[in-house]
Write a protein that holds these residues in place. Sequence first.
Motif, PDB file in Angstrom:
ATOM      1  N   THR A  46       0.705  -1.108  -0.055  1.00  0.00           N
ATOM      2  CA  THR A  46      -0.104  -0.081  -0.168  1.00  0.00           C
ATOM      3  C   THR A  46       0.862   1.277  -0.024  1.00  0.00           C
ATOM      4  N   ILE A  47       1.868   1.354   1.030  1.00  0.00           N
ATOM      5  CA  ILE A  47       2.662   2.606   0.755  1.00  0.00           C
ATOM      6  C   ILE A  47       3.548   2.712  -0.242  1.00  0.00           C
ATOM      7  N   ALA A  48       4.013   1.620  -0.786  1.00  0.00           N
ATOM      8  CA  ALA A  48       4.836   1.785  -1.982  1.00  0.00           C
ATOM      9  C   ALA A  48       3.838   2.226  -3.259  1.00  0.00           C
ATOM     10  N   GLU A  49       2.635   1.740  -3.351  1.00  0.00           N
ATOM     11  CA  GLU A  49       1.816   2.164  -4.379  1.00  0.00           C
ATOM     12  C   GLU A  49       1.444   3.805  -4.285  1.00  0.00           C
ATOM     13  N   ARG A  50       1.592   4.324  -3.116  1.00  0.00           N
ATOM     14  CA  ARG A  50       1.121   5.368  -2.902  1.00  0.00           C
ATOM     15  C   ARG A  50       2.432   6.608  -2.722  1.00  0.00           C
ATOM     16  N   THR A  51       3.478   6.073  -2.904  1.00  0.00           N
ATOM     17  CA  THR A  51       4.832   6.893  -2.792  1.00  0.00           C
ATOM     18  C   THR A  51       5.232   6.991  -4.096  1.00  0.00           C
ATOM     19  N   GLN A  52       5.393   8.434  -4.361  1.00  0.00           N
ATOM     20  CA  GLN A  52       5.804   8.706  -5.837  1.00  0.00           C
ATOM     21  C   GLN A  52       7.190   8.374  -6.152  1.00  0.00           C
ATOM     22  N   THR A  53       7.325   8.059  -7.405  1.00  0.00           N
ATOM     23  CA  THR A  53       9.003   7.704  -7.883  1.00  0.00           C
ATOM     24  C   THR A  53       9.930   8.704  -7.191  1.00  0.00           C
ATOM     25  N   GLY A  54      11.047   8.264  -6.743  1.00  0.00           N
ATOM     26  CA  GLY A  54      12.016   9.195  -6.202  1.00  0.00           C
ATOM     27  C   GLY A  54      11.886   9.865  -4.918  1.00  0.00           C
ATOM     28  N   GLN A  55      10.670   9.414  -4.228  1.00  0.00           N
ATOM     29  CA  GLN A  55      10.676  10.173  -2.856  1.00  0.00           C
ATOM     30  C   GLN A  55      10.774   8.936  -1.840  1.00  0.00           C
ATOM     31  N   ARG A  56      11.130   9.572  -0.732  1.00  0.00           N
ATOM     32  CA  ARG A  56      10.945   8.881   0.695  1.00  0.00           C
ATOM     33  C   ARG A  56       9.971   9.123   1.533  1.00  0.00           C
ATOM     34  N   GLN A  57       9.679   8.416   2.392  1.00  0.00           N
ATOM     35  CA  GLN A  57       8.724   8.985   3.444  1.00  0.00           C
ATOM     36  C   GLN A  57       8.449   7.817   4.483  1.00  0.00           C
ATOM     37  N   SER A  58       8.072   8.124   5.397  1.00  0.00           N
ATOM     38  CA  SER A  58       7.852   7.117   7.015  1.00  0.00           C
ATOM     39  C   SER A  58       6.491   7.488   7.257  1.00  0.00           C
ATOM     40  N   VAL A  59       6.019   6.237   7.456  1.00  0.00           N
ATOM     41  CA  VAL A  59       4.536   6.196   7.912  1.00  0.00           C
ATOM     42  C   VAL A  59       4.430   5.563   9.322  1.00  0.00           C
ATOM     43  N   GLU A  60       3.799   6.376  10.276  1.00  0.00           N
ATOM     44  CA  GLU A  60       3.576   5.843  11.525  1.00  0.00           C
ATOM     45  C   GLU A  60       2.482   5.038  11.766  1.00  0.00           C
ATOM     46  N   SER A  61       2.511   3.979  12.618  1.00  0.00           N
ATOM     47  CA  SER A  61       1.374   3.081  13.068  1.00  0.00           C
ATOM     48  C   SER A  61       1.608   2.669  14.492  1.00  0.00           C
ATOM     49  N   GLU A  62       1.180   3.258  15.410  1.00  0.00           N
ATOM     50  CA  GLU A  62       1.434   3.073  16.820  1.00  0.00           C
ATOM     51  C   GLU A  62       2.745   3.110  17.119  1.00  0.00           C
ATOM     52  N   THR A  81      10.220  -0.624  11.152  1.00  0.00           N
ATOM     53  CA  THR A  81      11.199  -0.721  12.373  1.00  0.00           C
ATOM     54  C   THR A  81      10.239  -0.185  13.768  1.00  0.00           C
ATOM     55  N   ASP A  82      10.589  -0.054  14.744  1.00  0.00           N
ATOM     56  CA  ASP A  82      10.075   0.555  15.802  1.00  0.00           C
ATOM     57  C   ASP A  82      10.294   1.959  15.691  1.00  0.00           C
ATOM     58  N   LYS A  83       9.932   2.809  16.556  1.00  0.00           N
ATOM     59  CA  LYS A  83       9.754   4.281  16.348  1.00  0.00           C
ATOM     60  C   LYS A  83      11.137   5.094  16.847  1.00  0.00           C
ATOM     61  N   GLU A  84      12.006   4.156  17.514  1.00  0.00           N
ATOM     62  CA  GLU A  84      13.045   4.557  18.152  1.00  0.00           C
ATOM     63  C   GLU A  84      14.270   4.404  16.997  1.00  0.00           C
ATOM     64  N   TYR A  85      14.196   3.653  15.963  1.00  0.00           N
ATOM     65  CA  TYR A  85      15.088   3.420  15.000  1.00  0.00           C
ATOM     66  C   TYR A  85      15.287   4.555  14.167  1.00  0.00           C
ATOM     67  N   PRO A  86      16.597   5.044  14.249  1.00  0.00           N
ATOM     68  CA  PRO A  86      16.978   6.171  13.386  1.00  0.00           C
ATOM     69  C   PRO A  86      16.587   6.127  11.768  1.00  0.00           C
ATOM     70  N   SER A  87      15.982   7.164  11.125  1.00  0.00           N
ATOM     71  CA  SER A  87      15.320   7.106  10.082  1.00  0.00           C
ATOM     72  C   SER A  87      16.478   7.277   8.915  1.00  0.00           C
ATOM     73  N   ARG A  88      17.519   8.036   9.230  1.00  0.00           N
ATOM     74  CA  ARG A  88      18.606   8.397   8.440  1.00  0.00           C
ATOM     75  C   ARG A  88      19.537   6.782   7.907  1.00  0.00           C
TER      76      ARG A  88
END
Length: 194
Positions: A46-62, A81-88
């Motif tokens: 779902t999130i791969a389909e909704r992410t435009q080519t060349g973009q990065r994004q993070s989606v939080e759930s709980e 990952t869990d929330k604490e994991y660094p996104s970089r």
Amino acid sequence: MKLYSIAVLKKDTAKAAILSSQYDLSSFGYFQRGSVQEFMNFTAVTIAERTQTGQRQSVESENNVGHVYAHPQGLAGVIFTDKEYPSRVVFSLLNKVLDEFIVKFPRERWQGTLDYPELAQYIQKFQDPKQADTIMKVQNELEETTAILHKTIDSVLQRGEKLDALVDRSEALSSQSKMFYKTAKKTNSCCVVM
């Protein structure tokens, strides 16, 4: 900090399909693992389909985060990952995984499920981002060095305060000894010893 899964998806104009994936669901209950894996697969698509080519994004759930990078060559990478994991660290891992995947598997082979065992190695290696990522490793060493420097500076300042107190005491003792000498001289001046 926990890395749960890595998935590589083929991303057409509207649809996405998982080509290869790997999971570490050991932190979930035995009977929950199947459901968690299905949920991660569904969410990854779902999130791969909704992410435009060349973009990065993070989606939080709980307490979990799904990180996605849509590569310009028609692939998408998703890491949970869990929330604490660094996104970089996550996005640098996604870059690395997708670049290696493109080199290993030409576009003609992007059908069905592909065996990509390196994903399991990456999940193991990147469970501790401070050890896997060189920038985080250097940052951790800098923090340790800073803490040591702060302790050293504090101890030097405490020694300086102690030295100041000793100097003050020695000055007081010096002035008291001068007064004692003068008083003794006056007292002894009345009695001349011959």
